[in-house]
Motif scaffolding. Structure first.
Motif, PDB file in Angstrom:
ATOM      1  N   TRP A 369     -11.751  -2.040   3.437  1.00  0.00           N
ATOM      2  CA  TRP A 369     -11.024  -3.303   3.522  1.00  0.00           C
ATOM      3  C   TRP A 369     -10.181  -3.368   4.794  1.00  0.00           C
ATOM      4  CZ3 TRP A 369     -11.926  -7.213   0.141  1.00  0.00           C
ATOM      5  CH2 TRP A 369     -12.648  -6.876  -1.008  1.00  0.00           C
ATOM      6  N   LYS A 370      -9.584  -2.252   5.174  1.00  0.00           N
ATOM      7  CA  LYS A 370      -8.793  -2.221   6.404  1.00  0.00           C
ATOM      8  C   LYS A 370      -9.684  -2.469   7.621  1.00  0.00           C
ATOM      9  CE  LYS A 370      -8.240   1.124   8.978  1.00  0.00           C
ATOM     10  NZ  LYS A 370      -8.033   2.420   9.668  1.00  0.00           N
ATOM     11  N   ASP A 371     -10.856  -1.814   7.650  1.00  0.00           N
ATOM     12  CA  ASP A 371     -11.773  -2.010   8.770  1.00  0.00           C
ATOM     13  C   ASP A 371     -12.298  -3.444   8.823  1.00  0.00           C
ATOM     14  OD1 ASP A 371     -11.474   0.531   9.685  1.00  0.00           O
ATOM     15  OD2 ASP A 371     -13.347   1.308   8.875  1.00  0.00           O
ATOM     16  N   ALA A 372     -12.506  -4.057   7.643  1.00  0.00           N
ATOM     17  CA  ALA A 372     -12.964  -5.449   7.612  1.00  0.00           C
ATOM     18  C   ALA A 372     -11.904  -6.377   8.191  1.00  0.00           C
ATOM     19  CB  ALA A 372     -13.298  -5.861   6.179  1.00  0.00           C
ATOM     20  N   ALA A 373     -10.640  -6.166   7.798  1.00  0.00           N
ATOM     21  CA  ALA A 373      -9.550  -6.983   8.342  1.00  0.00           C
ATOM     22  C   ALA A 373      -9.391  -6.748   9.839  1.00  0.00           C
ATOM     23  CB  ALA A 373      -8.243  -6.667   7.616  1.00  0.00           C
ATOM     24  N   ASN A 374      -9.469  -5.476  10.258  1.00  0.00           N
ATOM     25  CA  ASN A 374      -9.361  -5.160  11.685  1.00  0.00           C
ATOM     26  C   ASN A 374     -10.469  -5.821  12.490  1.00  0.00           C
ATOM     27  OD1 ASN A 374      -7.095  -3.622  11.381  1.00  0.00           O
ATOM     28  ND2 ASN A 374      -8.143  -1.657  11.430  1.00  0.00           N
ATOM     29  N   GLN A 375     -11.683  -5.793  11.935  1.00  0.00           N
ATOM     30  CA  GLN A 375     -12.817  -6.377  12.644  1.00  0.00           C
ATOM     31  C   GLN A 375     -12.656  -7.885  12.789  1.00  0.00           C
ATOM     32  OE1 GLN A 375     -15.106  -5.293  14.444  1.00  0.00           O
ATOM     33  NE2 GLN A 375     -16.413  -7.084  14.673  1.00  0.00           N
ATOM     34  N   ILE A 376     -12.091  -8.535  11.772  1.00  0.00           N
ATOM     35  CA  ILE A 376     -11.848  -9.973  11.862  1.00  0.00           C
ATOM     36  C   ILE A 376     -10.899 -10.272  13.017  1.00  0.00           C
ATOM     37  CG2 ILE A 376     -10.728 -11.919  10.711  1.00  0.00           C
ATOM     38  CD1 ILE A 376     -13.527 -11.336   9.681  1.00  0.00           C
ATOM     39  N   GLY A 539      -6.540  -2.002  16.291  1.00  0.00           N
ATOM     40  CA  GLY A 539      -6.631  -1.956  14.836  1.00  0.00           C
ATOM     41  C   GLY A 539      -5.485  -2.666  14.145  1.00  0.00           C
ATOM     42  N   TRP A 540      -4.639  -1.862  13.476  1.00  0.00           N
ATOM     43  CA  TRP A 540      -3.626  -2.477  12.614  1.00  0.00           C
ATOM     44  C   TRP A 540      -2.505  -3.163  13.379  1.00  0.00           C
ATOM     45  CZ3 TRP A 540       1.343  -0.679  13.016  1.00  0.00           C
ATOM     46  CH2 TRP A 540       1.523   0.577  13.585  1.00  0.00           C
ATOM     47  N   THR A 541      -2.352  -2.891  14.695  1.00  0.00           N
ATOM     48  CA  THR A 541      -1.332  -3.606  15.468  1.00  0.00           C
ATOM     49  C   THR A 541      -1.620  -5.108  15.493  1.00  0.00           C
ATOM     50  OG1 THR A 541      -2.575  -3.108  17.481  1.00  0.00           O
ATOM     51  CG2 THR A 541      -0.766  -1.635  16.927  1.00  0.00           C
ATOM     52  N   PHE A 592      -1.075  -6.838   1.795  1.00  0.00           N
ATOM     53  CA  PHE A 592      -1.736  -5.917   0.878  1.00  0.00           C
ATOM     54  C   PHE A 592      -2.576  -4.892   1.640  1.00  0.00           C
ATOM     55  CE2 PHE A 592      -5.548  -4.846  -1.628  1.00  0.00           C
ATOM     56  CZ  PHE A 592      -4.944  -4.230  -2.727  1.00  0.00           C
ATOM     57  N   ILE A 593      -3.336  -5.363   2.603  1.00  0.00           N
ATOM     58  CA  ILE A 593      -4.170  -4.457   3.400  1.00  0.00           C
ATOM     59  C   ILE A 593      -3.309  -3.454   4.145  1.00  0.00           C
ATOM     60  CG2 ILE A 593      -5.723  -4.325   5.379  1.00  0.00           C
ATOM     61  CD1 ILE A 593      -7.076  -5.273   2.846  1.00  0.00           C
ATOM     62  N   PHE A 594      -2.210  -3.933   4.708  1.00  0.00           N
ATOM     63  CA  PHE A 594      -1.333  -3.055   5.482  1.00  0.00           C
ATOM     64  C   PHE A 594      -0.733  -1.963   4.596  1.00  0.00           C
ATOM     65  CE2 PHE A 594       2.838  -2.035   7.380  1.00  0.00           C
ATOM     66  CZ  PHE A 594       2.401  -1.558   8.602  1.00  0.00           C
ATOM     67  N   ILE A 595      -0.235  -2.344   3.432  1.00  0.00           N
ATOM     68  CA  ILE A 595       0.369  -1.367   2.511  1.00  0.00           C
ATOM     69  C   ILE A 595      -0.689  -0.403   1.977  1.00  0.00           C
ATOM     70  CG2 ILE A 595       1.557  -1.102   0.299  1.00  0.00           C
ATOM     71  CD1 ILE A 595       2.896  -3.817   0.851  1.00  0.00           C
ATOM     72  N   PHE A 624       2.901   1.694  18.568  1.00  0.00           N
ATOM     73  CA  PHE A 624       4.275   1.201  18.519  1.00  0.00           C
ATOM     74  C   PHE A 624       4.678   0.554  19.842  1.00  0.00           C
ATOM     75  CE2 PHE A 624       4.775   4.176  14.873  1.00  0.00           C
ATOM     76  CZ  PHE A 624       5.247   3.243  13.953  1.00  0.00           C
ATOM     77  N   ALA A 625       4.110   1.044  20.952  1.00  0.00           N
ATOM     78  CA  ALA A 625       4.385   0.416  22.243  1.00  0.00           C
ATOM     79  C   ALA A 625       3.885  -1.024  22.271  1.00  0.00           C
ATOM     80  CB  ALA A 625       3.733   1.221  23.365  1.00  0.00           C
ATOM     81  N   SER A 626       2.856  -1.302  21.458  1.00  0.00           N
ATOM     82  CA  SER A 626       2.282  -2.643  21.420  1.00  0.00           C
ATOM     83  C   SER A 626       3.153  -3.618  20.649  1.00  0.00           C
ATOM     84  CB  SER A 626       0.881  -2.595  20.785  1.00  0.00           C
ATOM     85  OG  SER A 626       0.046  -1.694  21.466  1.00  0.00           O
ATOM     86  N   ILE A 627       3.859  -3.140  19.636  1.00  0.00           N
ATOM     87  CA  ILE A 627       4.599  -4.057  18.760  1.00  0.00           C
ATOM     88  C   ILE A 627       6.107  -3.897  18.850  1.00  0.00           C
ATOM     89  CG2 ILE A 627       2.701  -4.195  17.111  1.00  0.00           C
ATOM     90  CD1 ILE A 627       4.195  -2.202  15.351  1.00  0.00           C
TER      91      ILE A 627
END
Length: 735
Positions: A369-376, A539-541, A592-595, A624-627
């Protein structure tokens, strides 16, 4: 009694007028904020009749300009007449900033930006890593409830404000750090993204030969495990050995059982294309600890990639708007050819079956699910600033709703179509190697440089198709690279307008700096670093930035007002689905995905290799440098805000629009009739209060109006759309 009756009648008429204009019923009440009396509007942005509160512009004699209501109307159904939406191409609507020249420049640029290497490289390898069809379901679900709504939101924001990611936050200055984070992410992504283009160029140049170098096992970089040296045979007339090998008259002829051979000997057959990739193109080391020095071949290709970017961007959107007519369309021609060839190969059906039939047990894995959200976010380029940048060059009445749906649908279909292409060849390669689909190749960015070269080598004449394919890969990546660099460039020029006359030198400096920063990627350990950057930066950034962007626009600025902004641009009135996503589905899903990702966190791997702790720490530093700009900018703005008695009041001031927020042109600002006391021309008062030192200005300068110094007699005008302080001096943000 007559006075009271008349007052009651006036109040009823005012309420009726407000309802007609889509406003709430409540009037203005004076409240105190700091040392000033402001007007509090309770509910004028809420269309459902519920009450809300927003600090808004107070009516005063010091208004910067009067509103011309004769050029617009708003009755809930029609915002403007048809003639007002007429767009004239070939000349700039916004002469200072510029616009797309042709009618299809924007949509092709957006399609080229969204449809890139992420579709033919990243999506297939994420599918491969997450069980094929098991990844497809989360991907499509994420596309519907997160991808398309956020894509539409971000593109609409850029078009409405005609501003890049660094300056479009005047609706809530507290969140300007989100725009800075977008530019940082685009910069870091552009650094490693161009390395992939450099690899494509390396393969393109290697294709100019009579026989492709990755078709045979007779080269210096090949090992004893090359598949052509270990052919699969039936061994009908030979001797069967317990290690899976076959001999005829004491001469090795091949493998009669590939699985047995791998289990007994621990050796794994490798395709010629895989060995060419790891042993020759990359000269890849065994770990990230063995980094090595830059390879001159890759350095030259990286330099060429940045040189191409510079020459294509030096003239801005006027150049890239024409280039995309070729770069956005040509890749589909090559993909269609590869598809029809792939589905006709032996065992291709096994690969396609793996791609479309899900393993439902994998759906419980948070990583899927994380990879799916990242890919979007990565594939549709959400939260990277590129959507805001490209749409900011649109004409105000461009149908951004239509364009967003076309691009989102095109991106999704391209991802799925590219999946069919690559998995048909994965099935073919699995049959050649005698292994399962999961064992064909190492997942990661290199999957495309292992599978696709093998694919084109099966097409006669292979040299021609190899040249066309890798040229296609370059054109596919250039669109996205252009947009990421344009995001960085636009952010710099919008933040520092004085650099606009030196735009060519600015883009040259950016390209040179990024080339230097990308040199570590040309080393033997560069592939490990690229995977690290792709996982943490790409990714998650992006998910975090997208979440803050959604909060800022929908929950701080106001979803209803934002819908009205879209309405006056496009005439579009149906917002139910978008509100369901913006207010509920999208933020809840992202959170939800992040948690869930943190709960189910696992170490980063590349194939069978697990990254050391120090490498993961480096990845977290990049992330962290990104956000980090988001919280730092918030603290800085609160500290620099000189109005308001305490932090809460300063935050409230920094979450309401400035006087300059809104469309860039006055003729479009006149359409904003749904915000009380909206300042139509905030620059008129600035011009009126400008002092010109005639002793230092030439006649030509005075006639053109350039170099006018902004020396004013009043102190400051800080807020307009919702609050006006009756002093004037500066309209630029302090960050």
């Amino acid at each position: 009694m007559m006075g009271k009756g008349q007052a009651k009648k006036d109040k009823a008429n005012k309420t009726k007028k407000n309802k007609k204009n889509g406003l709430g019923e409540a009037g203005f009440d004076d409240v105190t904020l700091g040392n000033r009396n402001l007007s509090l509007d309770t509910g004028i942005y809420l269309e459902d009749g519920s009450e809300g509160s927003r600090v808004t512009a107070a009516t005063s004699d010091h208004s910067l300009a009067s509103r011309d209501k004769s050029q617009s109307s708003y009755n809930g159904d029609s915002v403007y007449n048809a003639d007002s939406r007429t767009q004239i191409f070939g000349q700039d609507e916004n002469e200072e900033r510029g616009n797309w020249t042709g009618k299809f420049d924007f949509i092709l640029s957006m399609l080229g930006y969204a449809v890139g290497l992420g579709n033919v490289w990243r999506f297939p390898y994420l599918c491969y890593r997450n069980g094929g069809g098991a990844f497809l379901l989360p991907f499509l679900l994420m596309m519907a409830i997160v991808g398309v709504p956020l894509f539409f939101l971000e593109a609409s924001l850029g078009q409405f404000s005609s501003s890049g990611p660094m300056t479009c936050w005047k609706f809530a200055p507290l969140f300007k750090g989100v725009g800075i984070a977008m530019v940082v992410v685009s910069a870091l992504t552009g650094i490693y993204y161009n390395m992939i283009l450099a690899w494509s160029q390396f393969y393109l140049f290697a294709s100019f030969t009579s026989e492709l170098p990755w078709k045979t096992c007779d080269n210096t970089w090949n090992t004893r495990d090359c598949s052509l040296k270990l052919p699969k045979v039936d061994c009908a007339d030979g001797d069967l050995y317990k290690n899976g090998t076959c001999y005829e008259k004491d001469k090795f002829v091949g493998l009669w059982n590939v699985t047995l051979f791998q289990n007994v000997t621990g050796r794994k057959r490798a395709l010629p294309s895989e060995e060419y990739w790891t042993n020759h193109a990359l000269k890849m080391s065994d770990s990230i600890d063995d980094f090595g020095s830059p390879d001159w071949r890759l350095v030259l290709n990286l330099m060429l990639a940045w040189t191409i970017c510079f020459f294509c961007l030096m003239k801005g959107i006027k150049t890239t708007g024409k280039v995309v007519y070729f770069t956005a369309i040509f890749p589909y021609v090559v993909l269609f050819i590869l598809f029809f060839r792939g589905v006709t190969l032996p065992n291709a059906s096994e690969g396609i079956y793996y791609f479309i039939v899900p393993d439902f047990t994998r759906l419980g894995d948070a990583r899927v699910w994380k990879d799916a959200a990242n890919q979007i976010f990565f594939s549709m380029s959400i939260a990277g600033g590129g959507l805001v940048t490209l749409s900011s060059y649109n004409r105000f009445h461009n149908n951004i709703f239509r364009d967003s749906l076309i691009v989102a649908l095109g991106d999704s279909l391209t991802c799925i179509f590219a999946g069919f292409v690559i998995f048909s060849y994965l099935g073919y390669m699995a049959g050649k190697l005698g292994v399962s689909i999961e064992e064909v190749a190492t997942d990661g960015a290199g999957l495309a440089f292992t599978v696709y070269p093998e694919a084109v080598s099966s097409l006669p004449p292979s040299t021609l198709w190899s040249i066309l394919f890798f040229f296609m890969l370059i054109t596919l990546g250039l669109d996205s690279q252009f947009a990421m660099l344009e995001t960085v460039l636009t952010g710099c020029l919008d933040q520092f307008p004085g650099l606009r006359p030196k735009k060519t030198w600015v883009i040259l400096a950016i390209c040179f700096l990024f080339f230097i920063l990308g040199l570590p990627l040309t080393t033997p350990g560069g592939m490990y670093l690229l995977q690290l950057m792709d996982n943490f930066v790409g990714g998650w950034t992006l998910i975090i930035i997208g979440f803050f962007e959604l909060v800022a626009v929908i929950f701080v600025y106001g979803g209803n007002r934002f819908c009205n902004d879209i309405r006056i641009m496009t005439g579009y009135n149906w917002f139910l689905w978008w509100k369901i996503c913006w207010y509920g589905l999208s933020p809840v899903t992202i959170a939800f995905i992040f948690i869930f990702t943190w709960v189910d966190y696992s170490r980063l791997t590349y194939g069978d290799y697990t990254y050391p702790v120090w490498a993961e720490l480096l990845g977290w530093i990049l992330a962290f440098a990104s956000i980090v700009a988001i919280p730092i900018t918030m603290l800085y703005r609160i500290n620099k805000e000189d109005e308001g008695d305490n932090a809460c009041q300063k935050v409230q001031l920094l979450t309401i629009p400035t006087v300059e927020w809104g469309p860039a042109l006055v003729k479009h600002r006149k359409l904003v009739t749904y915000v009380r006391d909206f300042v139509v021309d905030p620059w008129e008062a600035k011009r009126a209060n400008t002092f010109v030192n005639y002793g230092f200005k030439s006649q030509d300068t005075l006639e053109t109006g350039s170099y006018i110094s902004g020396v004013t007699t009043d102190s400051r005008l800080t807020r307009g759309s919702k609050m006006t302080v009756h002093t004037i001096s500066s309209f630029e943000s302090t960050v």
